[in-house]
Scaffold this motif. Structure first.
Motif: not given
Length: 634
Positions: A69-81, A126-133
């Motif tokens: 599991x990963x507790x995160x924030x969606x920082x960016x959304x890339x194009x579908x693949x 694809x979402x680029x996710x980072x830990x909650x800032x």
């Protein structure tokens, strides 16, 4: 039925078994059943604590293709693949053909028959996710302590991440101990844990040994705040990705993919990018580097299930709204007594000023609960003016708040910071990514703006843009992201507290001038007596729960009280039309709402309305007195 060990340790086996069984009944809907299987398993008592977390377990301790599991924030959304959802392989010796499932994987099996008519191409996001800032250390420690996951170093995965040596760790610790002005200009002050010691060693004692060859220094992990640690992650989403928005906070449950083949493919792309015909690839070399980083630095997580986070307080239930409702109801009876303790504590911290302490409590439980056109309802930006500049008082105040709220960020408004920091996220069209800024924060983050750091000087273009962004955040709870050719509004929900000597240069919903009850000659000694950990651990947890619960409560005003408030407003205007404006009435209603919730009351009563009026009367009277004494103060 798979055992606990099976569905956490080898989730792909469960999925492949369901896929194989579906071949006999084409309309079985096996994908939905597979997702439902994991959702049901996670609903079992404490099941979510059995799943290892990327937030507190080093990557080299996690088994590839296991459930994490990963507790995160969606920082960016890339194009579908596109990917091969179903494909066929051919055994090189027997020539036997086998149908395979490509879902939740980055790499196919060997021997793919590319000419097979059974191949099914599917799409994923694809979402680029980072830990909650800005997530505070007590939150991370509490989540890590509650985990029941059993992890051992993986023998099948050798990370290429560069680790610091013990000497480098000591150098970094020494750097953390330096005063703020000697650190990077965009860094805030150290957290209380950095000053006083913490349990980070528990989370980091499993750090991988040094000696590997690849460094992350050339890869920007795109954390919104400087100095953040933890993994960023590429989350692959297979369904309902339109339900997610940029800056959403989630707890993602998915299958971990750290295949070395991903890194090899990225290296191959980078090496060949200089000799390939640009027309053969729509991606630039920079875009390839950003979108396909080494899996040892940015692991892939194939989402099975994601729980939206209403909060990230580990002391409250996080799994289901039913749990939340029951917990909130059971907490109401204690709120008045806990509030009294918190008021006493804040009064001591705010130099004996009980009125400022009242308003600080109201500020900390405020939240944007709705929007009417462009107007965010519920926000309550507080300006505490009259703050001393001796003994780093404002930093001490921040550190105390940091120990009570789940996420926070300190921003010293020095000329250096304002002219050099990137507060607003900006689109990089070359790399096709959103470059993060310090205002890309999760909802209900406490943003502490320290105007006592202001100095004489000139704001440049960046500085003016940053101050404007802060003003828009405070007034409208939105940040205008920079897309070069245009700006795009992103709504937010950030609690902004401004501390200053005189009235803030920034707008605010409410200003309270701190009246110190401490004799100036005793100020140094008094401030030295303010201990961040002066509260017992159990008491601190009670205060942390209180602030989160008060923010989550529903609130209503009966028709009868609505009519009484309207009549009261008309009467006040009759006596003196200049005494109260529509803006004053709006602030009164916000104060009454927050005052009620702070005492565990979910609807406005006549008594709370009168109490709110009295509180506002005290505040305005103080401000008028202060204005008379200081004519230059508006």
């Amino acid at each position: 039925m798979p055992s606990t060990h099976d569905w956490i340790d080898s989730p792909l086996v469960v999925i492949e078994d369901m896929f194989a069984a579906s071949q006999n009944s084409p309309n079985s809907g096996w994908e939905a059943k597979a997702v439902e299987f994991f959702k049901e398993r996670l609903k079992e008592k404490d099941a979510h604590t059995w799943v290892p977390s990327l937030n507190d377990v080093p990557l080299h301790y996690l088994k590839p293709n296991s459930l994490v599991k990963f507790r995160c924030l969606i920082q960016d959304m890339f194009d579908p693949e596109f990917y091969m959802g179903v494909y066929e392989t051919v055994d090189s010796s027997t020539k036997a053909k086998t149908l395979r499932c490509g879902k939740y994987k980055d790499v196919t099996e060997c021997g793919v028959d590319f000419s097979s008519t059974n191949t099914v191409t599917a799409e994923r996001q694809t979402f680029y996710c980072v830990p909650i800032p800005g997530e505070n250390s007590w939150v991370k420690d509490s989540f890590a302590a509650s985990s029941q996951a059993r992890v051992i170093p993986s023998t099948s995965y050798v990370p290429s991440r560069q680790k610091r040596s013990y000497e480098e760790d000591e150098e970094m610790d020494d750097m953390d101990a330096q005063p703020q002005k000697q650190r990077e200009p965009q860094s805030g002050p150290q957290s209380p844990s950095e000053h006083l010691g913490n349990n980070d060693s528990k989370r980091l004692e499993t750090e991988a040994p040094s000696g590997s060859t690849v460094s992350s220094s050339h890869i920007n992990l795109n954390f919104p705040l400087p100095g953040e640690k933890g993994p960023s992650c590429l989350v692959k989403v297979y369904e309902n990705w339109d339900c997610f928005k940029l800056n959403d906070t989630l707890e993602v449950y998915g299958i971990l993919s750290v295949s070395p083949a991903l890194s090899a493919l990225a290296d191959e792309k980078e090496a060949s990018s200089g000799v390939l015909d640009p027309t053969e690839s729509m991606e630039t070399a920079e875009e390839q580097r950003v979108h396909s980083p080494p899996a040892s630095l940015v692991p892939r997580l194939h989402m099975l299930y994601a729980a939206p986070l209403q909060h990230n307080n580990p002391l409250l239930p996080v799994i289901s709204s039913a749990d939340d409702s029951a917990f909130l109801s059971s907490s109401l009876g204690e709120m008045a007594s806990v509030r009294a303790e918190l008021l006493s504590y804040f009064t001591h911290v705010l130099l004996g000023d009980a009125l400022s302490a009242e308003y600080l409590i109201l500020h900390l439980i405020s939240t944007v609960y709705s929007r009417r056109d462009v107007l965010p309802l519920g926000k309550f930006t507080l300006n505490l003016s009259g703050c001393p500049t001796v003994s780093s008082y404002t930093e001490r105040l921040y550190q105390i708040i940091q120990q009570l709220v789940p996420s926070s960020y300190y921003l010293g408004m020095s000329l250096q910071n304002m002219n050099h920091m990137q507060l607003v996220p900006k689109k990089d069209y070359v790399a096709n990514r959103l470059v993060s800024g310090a205002l890309q924060l999760a909802k209900n983050t406490s943003l502490f703006l320290d105007e006592t750091k202001l100095e004489q000087g000139q704001l440049d273009t960046t500085g003016v843009r940053n101050v404007t962004a802060l003003g828009n955040l405070i007034s409208w709870q939105k940040v205008d992201y920079d897309f070069s050719y245009h700006q795009m509004e992103f709504p937010c929900n950030i609690n902004v507290l401004i501390v200053s000597e005189a009235r803030s240069l920034l707008p605010s919903d409410c200003q309270v001038h701190v009246h110190s009850q401490v004799v100036p000659s005793d100020m140094e000694e008094y401030l030295g007596s303010i201990h961040i950990h002066s509260q017992a651990f159990s008491q601190l947890n009670k205060l942390r729960i209180y602030l989160s619960v008060a923010r989550l409560l529903d609130y209503s005003i009966s028709e009868e009280l609505t009519k009484a408030v309207e009549d009261d407003f008309v009467d006040m205007r009759k006596d003196d039309p200049q005494s109260i404006s529509a803006e004053d009435l709006h602030r009164l209603l916000v104060v009454a709402r927050l005052l009620s919730l702070s005492l565990g009351q979910t609807s406005l009563s006549r008594d709370m309305w009168l109490r709110a009026k009295d509180l506002e009367a005290q505040r305005t009277s103080r401000m008028e007195q202060h204005t008379c004494v200081n004519g230059n103060e508006p």
